[in-house]
Design a protein around this motif. Structure first.
Motif, PDB file in Angstrom:
ATOM      1  N   TYR A 102      37.608  47.321  35.424  1.00 61.84           N
ATOM      2  CA  TYR A 102      37.342  46.040  36.082  1.00 61.84           C
ATOM      3  C   TYR A 102      36.100  46.136  36.960  1.00 61.84           C
ATOM      4  N   ASN A 105      33.089  46.152  34.891  1.00 60.30           N
ATOM      5  CA  ASN A 105      32.826  44.800  34.377  1.00 60.30           C
ATOM      6  C   ASN A 105      32.106  43.945  35.426  1.00 60.30           C
ATOM      7  N   LYS A 150      47.691  38.193  25.698  1.00 61.36           N
ATOM      8  CA  LYS A 150      46.859  39.388  25.817  1.00 61.36           C
ATOM      9  C   LYS A 150      46.812  40.082  24.464  1.00 61.36           C
ATOM     10  N   GLY A 154      41.153  40.933  24.281  1.00 57.87           N
ATOM     11  CA  GLY A 154      40.954  40.193  25.515  1.00 57.87           C
ATOM     12  C   GLY A 154      42.174  39.391  25.915  1.00 57.87           C
ATOM     13  N   TRP A 240      37.751  41.469  27.045  1.00 56.85           N
ATOM     14  CA  TRP A 240      38.074  42.387  28.144  1.00 56.85           C
ATOM     15  C   TRP A 240      36.867  42.760  28.983  1.00 56.85           C
TER      16      TRP A 240
END
Length: 357
Positions: A102, A105, A150, A154, A240
């Motif tokens: 995360y 990202n 999910k 993604g 994702w």
């Protein structure tokens, strides 16, 4: 490719719509790099030595922070809400401890937007429905944005976000949870960024005036209007690599608080400017009426001056006493900003009453 509506009308091309003529003119000023008077404030050198818009600069020093606030006084709403990337950067360290991907990202989307000089919206406020119930207890499960599927590729999200400033004009919609979530609300603990023209995204613009704004009836909107959007996510797929949170409910409040800090900082900056305008207006009106210099007027203006200065000082104190994240990003003092914002809001109507008097 954007799906936009305004007063029931489908708008396929914002560049040809009369409704967007003024908002586009306002937003385009954030790209006027040829103006030598603004270039130094608008840009900075990245760690790679390239020139980028300062809205993407991560503050590392008090000077960086003050430059950012100075920039905010010159930017449009479109540029201002792009500060959502600062909220993401501020939570990156905490998110990394939960899921390093995360955090990666967040870094990647920030670099992508910076490299392409994009703009992004702060997509946070849910409809909420019955405020006495949690997100998962609503009669309609889509009153809060949620994850409905999910997969290995993604997530798919459904729901809507309200009152999103400049939603129709930005490139990226950065979505965050509206509040802290409990374990039963895990599906509602979601954060990501998707293009404004992603399949399934629809934006309904709030109407505030006719399409053609004449300066006599709309002296402000004819020059400075900016739409708000009701952003609908109708089973929108998000890969994702664009996801920052997907069910980790304990982190939902972290996102909301981070965005709240930067929003309140800009709100305090605007409050300081507005308070000084109120002083000027009070002086102008009293002078026009021939009452300038009377004890009643002087006392009222003195209180207005104290009000404006307290707001300005709280902002200054918050910057001087900045706080720092683990990775070195600095941000205004949380207590200072919240105390200043409370003081501004708690006394605002009293100050307006003095202006009325």
């Amino acid at each position: 490719g954007r799906v936009l509506y305004w007063d029931g009308e489908r708008i396929d091309d914002v560049s040809k719509s009369e409704r967007f003529r003024v908002p586009l003119a306002v937003a385009s000023r954030d790209y006027e790099y040829d103006d030598p008077g603004r270039r130094e404030l608008m840009t900075y050198r990245t760690e790679e030595g390239e020139l980028a818009h300062r809205v993407y600069q991560i503050p590392r020093t008090e000077e960086d922070l003050r430059k950012r606030l100075e920039l905010a006084t010159t930017m449009s709403m479109v540029g201002g809400v792009t500060g959502v990337f600062m909220a993401l950067q501020a939570v990156k360290d905490e998110i990394a401890a939960v899921n390093p991907q995360y955090a990666e990202n967040i870094e990647n989307i920030w670099r992508y937007a910076r490299a392409n000089d994009l703009r992004a919206a702060e997509v946070i406020t849910d409809a909420k429905g019955d405020r006495s119930r949690k997100a998962n207890q609503q009669d309609d499960p889509d009153l809060y944005l949620r994850i409905v599927d999910k997969s290995s590729k993604g997530i798919t999200v459904r729901g809507a976000k309200l009152h999103i400033s400049a939603a129709a004009l930005v490139h990226e919609l950065v979505v965050m949870p509206t509040k802290s979530m409990r374990e039963a609300e895990a599906d509602y603990a979601v954060s990501f960024s998707c293009p404004a023209n992603a399949p399934g995204v629809k934006i309904i613009n709030r109407s505030f005036a006719p399409a053609k704004l004449n300066e006599f009836d709309y002296p402000a909107s004819a020059h400075h209007s900016m739409p708000e959007g009701f952003v609908i996510f109708d089973d929108v797929f998000v890969p994702w690599e664009r996801v920052f949170l997907a069910g980790e409910h304990r982190m939902a409040g972290v996102f909301a608080r981070s965005l709240g800090l930067w929003e309140r900082t800009l709100g305090l900056l605007e409050a300081a400017e507005r308070a000084e305008q109120i002083i000027g207006l009070a002086l102008l009106v009293s002078e026009q009426q021939g009452k300038g210099g009377t004890p009643t007027v002087e006392n009222a203006v003195a209180e207005l001056v104290c009000y404006a200065q307290m707001i300005r000082m709280s902002l200054d104190w918050s910057c001087r006493n900045f706080e720092r994240t683990a990775s070195g990003m600095i941000h205004p003092n949380v207590l200072g900003v919240n105390a200043g914002k409370y003081y501004y809001a708690a006394n605002y109507h009293q100050m307006i009453q003095k202006l009325h008097d």
